[in-house]
Write a protein that holds these residues in place. Structure first.
Motif, PDB file in Angstrom:
ATOM      1  N   ARG A 100       0.814  -1.211   0.000  1.00 24.76           N
ATOM      2  CA  ARG A 100       0.000   0.000   0.000  1.00 24.76           C
ATOM      3  C   ARG A 100       0.852   1.267   0.000  1.00 24.76           C
ATOM      4  O   ARG A 100       0.534   2.236  -0.657  1.00 24.76           O
ATOM      5  N   ILE A 105       7.494   1.706  -4.817  1.00 22.89           N
ATOM      6  CA  ILE A 105       6.484   1.626  -5.871  1.00 22.89           C
ATOM      7  C   ILE A 105       6.595   2.836  -6.795  1.00 22.89           C
ATOM      8  O   ILE A 105       6.451   2.720  -8.008  1.00 22.89           O
ATOM      9  N   ARG A 106       6.889   3.998  -6.221  1.00 23.52           N
ATOM     10  CA  ARG A 106       7.021   5.212  -7.018  1.00 23.52           C
ATOM     11  C   ARG A 106       8.088   5.023  -8.098  1.00 23.52           C
ATOM     12  O   ARG A 106       7.869   5.340  -9.267  1.00 23.52           O
ATOM     13  N   LEU A 112       7.009   2.323 -10.720  1.00 25.08           N
ATOM     14  CA  LEU A 112       6.000   2.775 -11.671  1.00 25.08           C
ATOM     15  C   LEU A 112       6.556   3.801 -12.636  1.00 25.08           C
ATOM     16  O   LEU A 112       5.996   4.021 -13.709  1.00 25.08           O
ATOM     17  N   ARG A 138      -0.845   3.852  -8.965  1.00 26.07           N
ATOM     18  CA  ARG A 138      -0.617   5.254  -9.353  1.00 26.07           C
ATOM     19  C   ARG A 138      -1.640   6.168  -8.702  1.00 26.07           C
ATOM     20  O   ARG A 138      -1.295   7.231  -8.193  1.00 26.07           O
ATOM     21  N   ARG A 180      -3.309   5.642  -5.955  1.00 24.42           N
ATOM     22  CA  ARG A 180      -3.037   5.750  -4.517  1.00 24.42           C
ATOM     23  C   ARG A 180      -1.911   6.744  -4.246  1.00 24.42           C
ATOM     24  O   ARG A 180      -1.985   7.550  -3.315  1.00 24.42           O
ATOM     25  N   LEU A 181      -0.850   6.663  -5.090  1.00 27.56           N
ATOM     26  CA  LEU A 181       0.273   7.591  -4.902  1.00 27.56           C
ATOM     27  C   LEU A 181      -0.187   9.036  -5.071  1.00 27.56           C
ATOM     28  O   LEU A 181       0.175   9.914  -4.297  1.00 27.56           O
ATOM     29  N   ARG A 187      -2.243  10.276  -2.149  1.00 25.40           N
ATOM     30  CA  ARG A 187      -1.478  10.546  -0.945  1.00 25.40           C
ATOM     31  C   ARG A 187      -0.690  11.850  -1.076  1.00 25.40           C
ATOM     32  O   ARG A 187      -0.609  12.622  -0.129  1.00 25.40           O
TER      33      ARG A 187
END
Lengths: 245, 54
Positions: free
Chosen positions: A234, A239-240, A243, B44, B46-47, B50
């Protein structure tokens, strides 16, 4: 030090990147083997002396049936690892398997039915092998339904994982059903390496299809695994970066 | 060629078997791709949510 590889297998960023890198190494050989196996099975292999060209269904039926079982075992082992060691990656792998396995169980059942009609005179019989394979399909469907009924990923992993592990008792039943009971279905003719019951021109394309489908499964699993990892991570900062690629 | 397609009289059993299996092979590739694409899109989103939050 020798265990670092094992710990890295539990690290989501590592597995995510590794899966992406490994996928083509399984996908391309899988494609080549399946195409070669199709050509060998449809063109090069001689017709069977009893079943004529009807036997060629084996080149799609046996790999589908093999997938249905191998994928289930992979799913159950991953789920067990996930439950025992609380390993997110293992749960992610188990969840990746379900739809693949279910769809190839359908393929195994339908191609088997299409093979049964000309050879046994019936599309379906409540025979031990056929019935236990149908139960396998219900196990996959139960697994998928259970997951989709639970919104929280961690809870879905635990509940569906338990179902996958319990359901694994069906796998040896399917495999040995043709030996334990008097079955319409023939006994295995490939998994006896000591004395194969097929000439090489028939056997080699079949082995190519079986290997090709196995590699194809690994490639699918690696693609799906990345998605399932993202669903379980989550708030991880990696992840940033992942992606951004 | 006709003889090949005829499959010794078993054409109506052999070809549907191959067609179904290959369709499932192709569909699984598509489903796996879509599943990954969906997960990436969700991640993406969710990012973004936030970083938009105070």
């Amino acid at each position: 030090m020798a265990w670092t590889w094992f710990h890295r297998l539990a690290s989501p960023p590592h597995v995510y990147a590794l899966s992406a890198r490994l996928t083509p190494w399984f996908a391309w050989p899988a494609g080549a083997l399946i195409l070669a196996g199709l050509y060998g099975g449809l063109v090069l292999a001689p017709a069977d002396y009893q079943q004529g060209d009807g036997f060629r269904i084996i080149y799609v039926h046996a790999p589908s049936a093999w997938m249905s079982l191998m994928v289930y075992v992979t799913m159950a082992v991953s789920a067990a690892v996930g439950l025992i060691w609380r390993m997110k990656i293992a749960h992610a792998a188990a969840a990746s398997c379900a739809l693949i396995g279910a769809s190839f169980t359908v393929a195994a059942l339908v191609t088997g039915s299409l093979w049964g009609r000309p050879m046994w005179g019936t599309y379906w019989e409540w025979d031990p092998r056929l019935t236990s394979e149908l139960i396998l399909l219900f196990l996959y469907m139960g697994y998928i339904a259970l997951r989709s009924a639970i919104d929280d990923v961690q809870r879905a992993d635990r509940a569906s994982g338990l179902l996958a592990v319990v359901g694994v008792v069906n796998v040896p039943i399917i495999h040995y059903s043709v030996l334990w009971w008097n079955s319409l279905h023939q006994a295995p003719s490939v998994m006896k390496l000591a004395k194969p019951e097929m000439p090489a021109a028939m056997l080699v394309p079949l082995l190519m299809m079986l290997c090709g489908f196995t590699l194809y499964f690994v490639a699918l699993l690696l693609v799906r695994l990345r998605g399932e990892i993202l669903r379980r991570e989550r708030s991880a900062s990696w992840i940033r970066e992942a992606l951004a690629e | 060629m006709n003889e090949f397609l005829h499959m010794g009289g078993y054409a109506r059993f052999v070809w549907p078997s191959y067609a179904l299996t290959l369709a499932i092979v192709v569909l699984n590739i598509e489903w796996a791709r879509r599943s990954l694409a969906r997960a990436r899109a969700e991640a993406r989103r969710r990012l973004r949510n936030r970083s938009a939050a105070p």
